[in-house]
Design a protein around this motif. Structure first.
Motif, PDB file in Angstrom:
ATOM      1  N   UNK A  76       3.260   5.973  -3.029  1.00 15.03           N
ATOM      2  CA  UNK A  76       4.424   6.726  -3.533  1.00 15.03           C
ATOM      3  C   UNK A  76       4.466   6.688  -5.060  1.00 15.03           C
ATOM      4  N   UNK A  77       4.244   5.505  -5.641  1.00 16.74           N
ATOM      5  CA  UNK A  77       4.262   5.383  -7.094  1.00 16.74           C
ATOM      6  C   UNK A  77       3.201   6.224  -7.758  1.00 16.74           C
ATOM      7  N   UNK A  78       2.005   6.285  -7.180  1.00 16.34           N
ATOM      8  CA  UNK A  78       0.921   7.088  -7.748  1.00 16.34           C
ATOM      9  C   UNK A  78       1.263   8.571  -7.713  1.00 16.34           C
ATOM     10  N   UNK A  79       1.839   9.013  -6.596  1.00 10.95           N
ATOM     11  CA  UNK A  79       2.234  10.419  -6.485  1.00 10.95           C
ATOM     12  C   UNK A  79       3.276  10.776  -7.542  1.00 10.95           C
ATOM     13  N   UNK A  80       4.280   9.918  -7.726  1.00 12.68           N
ATOM     14  CA  UNK A  80       5.330  10.179  -8.706  1.00 12.68           C
ATOM     15  C   UNK A  80       4.792  10.144 -10.139  1.00 12.68           C
ATOM     16  N   UNK A  81       3.865   9.224 -10.423  1.00  6.80           N
ATOM     17  CA  UNK A  81       3.259   9.183 -11.766  1.00  6.80           C
ATOM     18  C   UNK A  81       2.547  10.503 -12.071  1.00  6.80           C
ATOM     19  N   UNK A 127      -3.852   9.886 -11.217  1.00  7.55           N
ATOM     20  CA  UNK A 127      -2.883   9.202 -10.352  1.00  7.55           C
ATOM     21  C   UNK A 127      -3.021   9.646  -8.895  1.00  7.55           C
ATOM     22  N   UNK A 128      -3.271  10.943  -8.684  1.00  8.17           N
ATOM     23  CA  UNK A 128      -3.453  11.429  -7.317  1.00  8.17           C
ATOM     24  C   UNK A 128      -4.693  10.813  -6.666  1.00  8.17           C
ATOM     25  N   UNK A 129      -5.624  10.318  -7.507  1.00  7.62           N
ATOM     26  CA  UNK A 129      -6.848   9.698  -7.020  1.00  7.62           C
ATOM     27  C   UNK A 129      -6.580   8.515  -6.091  1.00  7.62           C
ATOM     28  N   UNK A 130      -5.450   7.823  -6.272  1.00 11.50           N
ATOM     29  CA  UNK A 130      -5.174   6.586  -5.535  1.00 11.50           C
ATOM     30  C   UNK A 130      -4.505   6.815  -4.182  1.00 11.50           C
ATOM     31  N   UNK A 131      -4.153   8.047  -3.847  1.00  5.75           N
ATOM     32  CA  UNK A 131      -3.409   8.301  -2.622  1.00  5.75           C
ATOM     33  C   UNK A 131      -4.224   7.991  -1.366  1.00  5.75           C
ATOM     34  N   UNK A 132      -5.440   8.546  -1.273  1.00 11.85           N
ATOM     35  CA  UNK A 132      -6.238   8.405  -0.051  1.00 11.85           C
ATOM     36  C   UNK A 132      -6.585   6.952   0.265  1.00 11.85           C
ATOM     37  N   UNK A 133      -7.138   6.168  -0.695  1.00 10.90           N
ATOM     38  CA  UNK A 133      -7.444   4.766  -0.343  1.00 10.90           C
ATOM     39  C   UNK A 133      -6.207   3.951   0.022  1.00 10.90           C
ATOM     40  N   UNK A 159       0.829  -1.208   0.000  1.00 10.34           N
ATOM     41  CA  UNK A 159       0.000   0.000   0.000  1.00 10.34           C
ATOM     42  C   UNK A 159       0.868   1.265   0.000  1.00 10.34           C
ATOM     43  N   UNK A 160       1.931   1.231   0.791  1.00  6.88           N
ATOM     44  CA  UNK A 160       2.823   2.389   0.856  1.00  6.88           C
ATOM     45  C   UNK A 160       3.521   2.625  -0.485  1.00  6.88           C
ATOM     46  N   UNK A 161       3.997   1.546  -1.111  1.00  2.70           N
ATOM     47  CA  UNK A 161       4.663   1.673  -2.412  1.00  2.70           C
ATOM     48  C   UNK A 161       3.688   2.165  -3.469  1.00  2.70           C
ATOM     49  N   UNK A 162       2.445   1.676  -3.438  1.00  2.00           N
ATOM     50  CA  UNK A 162       1.436   2.135  -4.387  1.00  2.00           C
ATOM     51  C   UNK A 162       1.179   3.634  -4.226  1.00  2.00           C
ATOM     52  N   UNK A 219       7.150   8.589 -16.647  1.00  2.58           N
ATOM     53  CA  UNK A 219       5.897   7.891 -16.402  1.00  2.58           C
ATOM     54  C   UNK A 219       6.110   6.375 -16.420  1.00  2.58           C
ATOM     55  N   UNK A 220       6.885   5.892 -17.365  1.00  5.95           N
ATOM     56  CA  UNK A 220       7.167   4.454 -17.447  1.00  5.95           C
ATOM     57  C   UNK A 220       7.888   3.975 -16.191  1.00  5.95           C
ATOM     58  N   UNK A 221       8.883   4.733 -15.726  1.00  3.30           N
ATOM     59  CA  UNK A 221       9.628   4.369 -14.524  1.00  3.30           C
ATOM     60  C   UNK A 221       8.718   4.313 -13.297  1.00  3.30           C
ATOM     61  N   UNK A 222       7.890   5.344 -13.127  1.00  6.75           N
ATOM     62  CA  UNK A 222       7.053   5.410 -11.932  1.00  6.75           C
ATOM     63  C   UNK A 222       5.872   4.444 -12.016  1.00  6.75           C
ATOM     64  N   UNK A 223       5.437   4.096 -13.234  1.00  4.32           N
ATOM     65  CA  UNK A 223       4.416   3.056 -13.354  1.00  4.32           C
ATOM     66  C   UNK A 223       4.980   1.698 -12.912  1.00  4.32           C
ATOM     67  N   UNK A 224       6.285   1.491 -13.112  1.00  7.46           N
ATOM     68  CA  UNK A 224       6.909   0.269 -12.602  1.00  7.46           C
ATOM     69  C   UNK A 224       6.856   0.243 -11.074  1.00  7.46           C
ATOM     70  N   UNK A 225       7.112   1.410 -10.450  1.00  6.00           N
ATOM     71  CA  UNK A 225       7.017   1.498  -8.984  1.00  6.00           C
ATOM     72  C   UNK A 225       5.595   1.164  -8.547  1.00  6.00           C
ATOM     73  N   UNK A 226       4.612   1.728  -9.250  1.00  4.77           N
ATOM     74  CA  UNK A 226       3.224   1.389  -8.965  1.00  4.77           C
ATOM     75  C   UNK A 226       2.988  -0.112  -9.083  1.00  4.77           C
ATOM     76  N   UNK A 227       3.582  -0.698 -10.117  1.00  4.77           N
ATOM     77  CA  UNK A 227       3.411  -2.129 -10.339  1.00  4.77           C
ATOM     78  C   UNK A 227       3.995  -2.977  -9.224  1.00  4.77           C
ATOM     79  N   UNK A 228       5.112  -2.527  -8.624  1.00  2.37           N
ATOM     80  CA  UNK A 228       5.698  -3.235  -7.483  1.00  2.37           C
ATOM     81  C   UNK A 228       4.704  -3.245  -6.320  1.00  2.37           C
ATOM     82  N   UNK A 229       4.117  -2.091  -6.041  1.00  3.13           N
ATOM     83  CA  UNK A 229       3.096  -2.029  -4.998  1.00  3.13           C
ATOM     84  C   UNK A 229       1.897  -2.892  -5.333  1.00  3.13           C
ATOM     85  N   UNK A 230       1.486  -2.869  -6.595  1.00  2.67           N
ATOM     86  CA  UNK A 230       0.360  -3.691  -7.018  1.00  2.67           C
ATOM     87  C   UNK A 230       0.630  -5.177  -6.859  1.00  2.67           C
TER      88      UNK A 230
END
Length: 482
Positions: free
Chosen positions: A93-98, A173-179, A88-91, A107-118
């Motif tokens: 951070x990744x969403x904020x960076x995207x 992308x900012x939409x995913x921060x709160x949940x 959840x924490x990685x997701x 965007x490609x790099x930070x989507x990978x970070x999102x993918x790690x969290x996912x």
């Protein structure tokens, strides 16, 4: 604390765990579908083309494929609550960076970070949900998780369309921060009461995980059209040899490893083996079609992102509702009938896609997407429930990690194959061997898209055959080590 209070506490923690799993899997669904609906806008905003922006989709899937299984293994050893909370924490951070990305490479790099969290969320979230449900309710558990994922698919497109039209694409992308923050808090609350895992001293096959991640990257590079253009035919052939060598090394290592990342004996079980092949092929067909459809809707039919988001509600709503029904029916009568019906619905959808035209009414692609939602609900839920329940509980984390890897690999291969088929067909119909797919050339693009749907229709024959061979659900096999 007396027995009654302990039971009440256990039920409360079980409900909170299920709620948290629903939140996490929903976030994973939103992060996927909200991006799909926005790819035409992102491509234009970041100055890239359809093949370039596809990598922002591919790397997310790549992270899930390469890391999903090892995340499941880490959860089995160190506790799924810990892995889930960190995911959840990685997701977040990744969403904020995207949302702060300035070009397509960022965007490609930070989507990978999102993918790690996912990957962490998907593997541990589904495992927590399975363990929180009573024994014999595996179908219902999988139905609940599929419904949660489809809920993310359901709310993602309309929210994404509205945010793009009325605010800015960065807001998706900012939409995913709160949940994500809510999920972290719930994970802290429920995780404190969980006993340490008995498997804590078991080792993790990091070499196998690294080889598997390498295989994921290599197969992506082999199928991607952009890389093929840059490297040339000779380098692609060398890349193919490297892939074969890495695959041989991975299989050899997994056969001899004391605690392998993927126990290859799992695939000798009919339920797990046929289920894996059918699920992979089914995911490939959906990846083939779902990537190209938004370009058809926005650039050919000239629909707004908001209206596209409304259209994409159809498959998500149907899949969300029918997944729970599909899971309950699987618990009662078995999976085979539902699996066959699911593939048939998908095949009808692909047949419609193969006959779309540049002036087709928007109702036709809406019906197509609705049929895909029904087909995926009938196929995906029982398939995964049978696969997980065919193994002992102590292997469920790895099993769900493998399933998530199959989903990611199928989607990634589907996107890559979509680029290949679309490019080859576009060059054939345009008569120009150097052109890339361009939706503004509507007639040629639509004809090329029809070919992509025909390929998906042909591939669908494989999951139809595996569905026929699947055994009754939840049959345990004695040759799997406990």
């Amino acid at each position: 604390m007396n027995l009654q209070n302990q039971l009440q506490m256990h039920d409360r923690l079980r409900r909170l765990t299920l709620i948290n799993s629903v939140i996490g899997i929903s976030i994973a669904g939103i992060s996927t579908r909200v991006f799909v609906i926005s790819v035409p806008t992102l491509a234009a905003a970041l100055g890239t083309d359809i093949l370039g922006i596809s990598w922002a989709l591919i790397v997310y899937q790549m992270a899930g494929i390469g890391l999903g299984v090892v995340c499941g293994r880490l959860g089995d050893i160190h506790g799924h609550h810990k892995i889930y909370g960190f995911g959840m924490a990685v997701m977040a951070v990744g969403s904020l960076l995207c949302g702060l990305s300035q070009d397509v490479f960022q965007l490609i790099l930070f989507r990978f970070v999102q993918g790690v969290g996912g990957a962490m969320i998907q593997s541990s979230g589904r495992t927590l949900a399975f363990k929180a449900m009573p024994v014999g309710s595996e179908g219902k558990a999988q139905g609940l998780m599929t419904m949660s994922h489809q809920f993310g698919f359901f709310v993602g497109p309309p929210l994404g369309g509205l945010i793009i039209d009325w605010i800015h694409w960065r807001g998706i992308f900012f939409l995913l921060l709160l949940p994500s923050l809510v999920g972290m808090a719930l994970c802290y609350m429920t995780g404190r009461a969980v006993a340490p895992s008995a498997a804590r001293r078991e080792s993790i096959d990091y070499r196998g995980a690294l080889l598997f991640l390498g295989l994921t990257i290599l197969v992506t590079m082999l199928l991607d059209q952009k890389i093929a253009q840059v490297l040339g035919a000779g380098s692609q052939a060398l890349l193919g040899l490297v892939f074969i060598g890495t695959l041989w090394g991975f299989i050899s290592h997994e056969k001899t490893a004391r605690s392998p990342m993927i126990d290859l004996s799992f695939f000798s079980l009919p339920a797990f083996g046929y289920g894996s092949l059918g699920l992979l092929m089914c995911c490939i067909t959906q990846g083939l079609t779902m990537f190209v459809t938004p370009f058809y809707l926005q650039d050919v039919l000239k629909l707004s992102p908001t209206f596209m988001g409304i259209i994409f509600l159809a498959p998500s709503l149907l899949s969300m509702v029918l997944s729970l029904v599909s899971g309950a029916v699987t618990d009662r009568i078995g999976a085979r009938f539902l699996l066959i019906m699911g593939v048939l619905f998908l095949m009808i959808a692909f047949l419609i896609g193969a006959n779309l035209r540049a002036d087709s009414h928007w109702l036709l692609p809406t019906i197509l997407l609705a049929l895909m939602g029904i087909g995926s609900a009938f196929f995906n839920t029982p398939s995964q429930a049978v696969m997980v329940s065919s193994l002992p509980k102590e292997h469920w984390g790895i099993a769900i990690g493998i399933i998530n890897a199959i989903f990611g690999l199928g989607q990634m291969l589907g996107i890559s194959l979509s680029g290949i088929f679309l490019t080859l067909a576009f060059r054939f119909y345009s008569g120009n061997p150097e052109r890339s797919p361009d939706p503004t050339d509507t007639q040629v693009f639509v004809a090329s898209m029809n070919v992509t749907y025909l390929f998906a229709l042909g591939i669908s024959l494989i999951p139809l055959l595996t569905a026929i061979k699947m055994r009754r659900p939840f049959e345990r096999y004695s040759n799997v080590p406990a």
